[in-house]
Design an enzyme around this catalytic site. Structure first.
Site: not given
Ligand code: PLP
Length: 538
Positions: A119-120
């Protein structure tokens, strides 16, 4: 709209009235505080209808426009930055919502379709382009030493490093240094970092733990020598731009939910596997703006400082009261990206809760009160290992959040159970599913969230749950294998994304930091490598 402040201040009060550009380039405030917006904007009154059919990119633009002054980044430029950031994603919807268990209204928000499959990427692809935008503008017509050069220094247990490198590789006027603990990242994460050979990417393999890497980064940021010669920049979630970028997918998930055939008009709870509290804090900002979630559920692993806070009378402490021997030790779990002792971004939430619960008559006085409270708490955390917040602050936190702690065993059991019982049908290409049984494969961080979701569903039957999937399972092969090897229909190679194949044959570039050189030794390496890189350009 014209009355929105769109300026930023430090949670500890020494800096205020800063522009978006200033807080993004500076990262951490000079007083040690974190930057927050002076004012949280609301979604426009008609957002639910007007925005309903917007693409991810258009939603990102609308959200960010509320926080970034037009005069700082004109709309065409902002759109361009956003479009370039997300065009690298592997999924047309960027962050698709999957009905993991439709019968129980449990939905999974797949946040792992970016370049490094975590998700980063949502935030770091964007941050890389923002840095570039600001630097191009500042450096226009300048040459040599007059150009502003950023030296990004970050510590990683794996995911931040690979996503930051992916977002910053090849960008002009930025050098990126990533410190990782040798032998403690997953093999794939290490390869994702060291196989990037761009001249501006510097991998430093450190003999030690993630905390040692983190401490070195803090020492470098505090070092006058380093700061005299370098403009240091931060890519971890203390950087406000990361939180801002993450607000988008909460709102995007809501539109996907209400459009899904399985949608019923029920309450919405969002469950977030949490470590440094950046991801879920973005959800809290979304909620403040008008995103209609009833509760945000914090899911922690056995590093449970947040869970202990919510179960206490408002005590935030590094040391579990019932087992003081555990003091100041991070536990190694199956979800390493959540292995933290303290959650840095919690400071931002505490500031707002303190501000919102204060009864002073002027905004100025309430702001000052919040800055003073936060400064005192964080100073207690440093000197005494913990602090106590007033009942009003704890109560305010509890109206917005709940928390769950999930053990290592439950994490593995949840991966196994989900594979055996969840056969989502509205998945797209790139969803990690067995082609034989249709069973869904969770990564261990996501599994912490699903285990927490199951408990929340028990207490709130019928409510919709959106559980955030923070990484692709192929990044964490050993935990997934531990849970699934031998299960009918499971083959690891089948869920391996195409872009992971053949990585081990690629050329690598990494500096092994000799043991015992200390942070000053690492400083010398950073300075020497920047110098060498710049000479290569001349
Ligand atoms: C970083 C990370 C988390 C934790 O997110 P925070 O913003 O630090 O709370 C959870 N899961 C994965 C896979 C991560 O990389």
């Amino acid at each position: 709209m014209a009355t929105l402040s769109q300026k930023y201040l430090s949670t500890r009060g020494a800096e205020y009235g800063l522009s978006f550009e200033e807080v993004v380039l500076q990262g951490l405030a000079k007083d040690g505080g974190l930057f927050i917006p002076e004012e949280i904007p609301s979604l426009p009154a008609n957002w639910e209808t007007e925005w309903a059919d917007f693409s991810f990119e258009e939603l990102a633009f609308q959200v960010q426009r509320l926080f970034i002054a037009d005069s700082e980044i004109p709309s065409d430029d902002l759109r361009d930055i956003i479009n370039r950031s997300y065009s690298t994603f592997y999924h047309p919807q960027r962050t698709p919502l999957v009905d993991l268990d439709a019968k129980n209204n449990l939905h999974l928000l797949e946040l792992f379709h970016g370049q490094t499959r975590a998700f980063k990427d949502v935030a770091l692809a964007y941050l890389g382009n923002l840095f570039e935008y600001f630097l191009v503008r500042k450096n226009e017509g300048k040459t040599g030493k007059d150009r502003l050069h950023l030296t990004v220094v970050g510590a990683t247990s794996g995911d931040t490093g690979s996503a930051a490198i992916s977002g910053l590789r090849g960008k002009k006027d930025v050098s990126v240094f990533i410190l990782f603990p040798e032998g403690r990242t997953s093999p794939i994460q290490r390869l994702q970092m060291v196989t990037v050979c761009d001249a501006n990417v510097h991998n430093l393999a450190v003999q030690g733990t993630f905390d040692n890497c983190q401490d070195t980064v803090k020492a470098l940021f505090a070092d006058p020598v380093m700061n005299a010669d370098h403009h240091l920049a931060a890519v971890n979630s203390i950087n406000w731009a990361r939180i801002l970028a993450q607000i988008t997918y909460y709102i995007h998930s809501y539109f996907q939910l209400v459009k899904s055939p399985s949608y019923k008009k029920e309450k919405l709870r969002v469950v977030v596997p949490s470590g440094n509290f950046g991801d879920i804090l973005a959800g809290w900002f979304a909620k403040q703006m008008g995103f209609p979630a009833d509760k945000l559920v914090i899911a922690t692993n056995e590093n449970d400082i947040l869970d202990r806070f919510f179960r206490s009378d408002g005590h935030y402490t590094k040391t579990p009261i019932d087992s003081p021997a555990q003091a100041e030790e991070v536990k190694e779990t199956h979800s390493p990206a959540m292995d933290i002792l303290v959650s840095s971004n919690f400071e931002r939430l505490l500031w707002f809760l303190s501000y919102q619960t204060n009864t002073s008559s002027t905004l100025e006085a309430r702001r000052q009160h919040a800055c003073e409270s936060v400064s005192a708490w964080l100073s207690d955390l440093k000197s005494k290992g913990g602090f106590q917040v007033p009942a009003a602050v704890l109560d305010a936190a509890k109206t917005e959040f709940e928390s769950e702690r999930v053990s290592n065993e439950e994490t593995i059991a949840t991966i196994r159970e989900t594979f055996a019982t969840c056969f989502p049908t509205n998945t797209g290409a790139g969803s990690p599913k067995s082609s034989k049984t249709g069973g869904y494969v969770l990564d261990p961080h996501t599994a912490v969230g699903i285990a927490a979701s199951r408990r929340s569903i028990e207490r709130n039957p019928g409510a919709h749950h959106i559980s955030l999937s923070t990484a692709h399972p192929a990044k964490f092969a050993s935990a997934v294998d531990l849970a699934l090897s031998g299960q009918d229909g499971y083959t690891f190679s089948e869920i391996l994304p195409q872009d992971f194949i053949g990585l081990e044959e690629r050329e690598t570039r990494v500096t092994s930091v000799p043991p015992g050189v200390g942070w000053e030794g690492i400083r010398d390496i950073v300075c020497a490598e920047v110098e060498q890189e710049l000479q290569g350009q001349r």
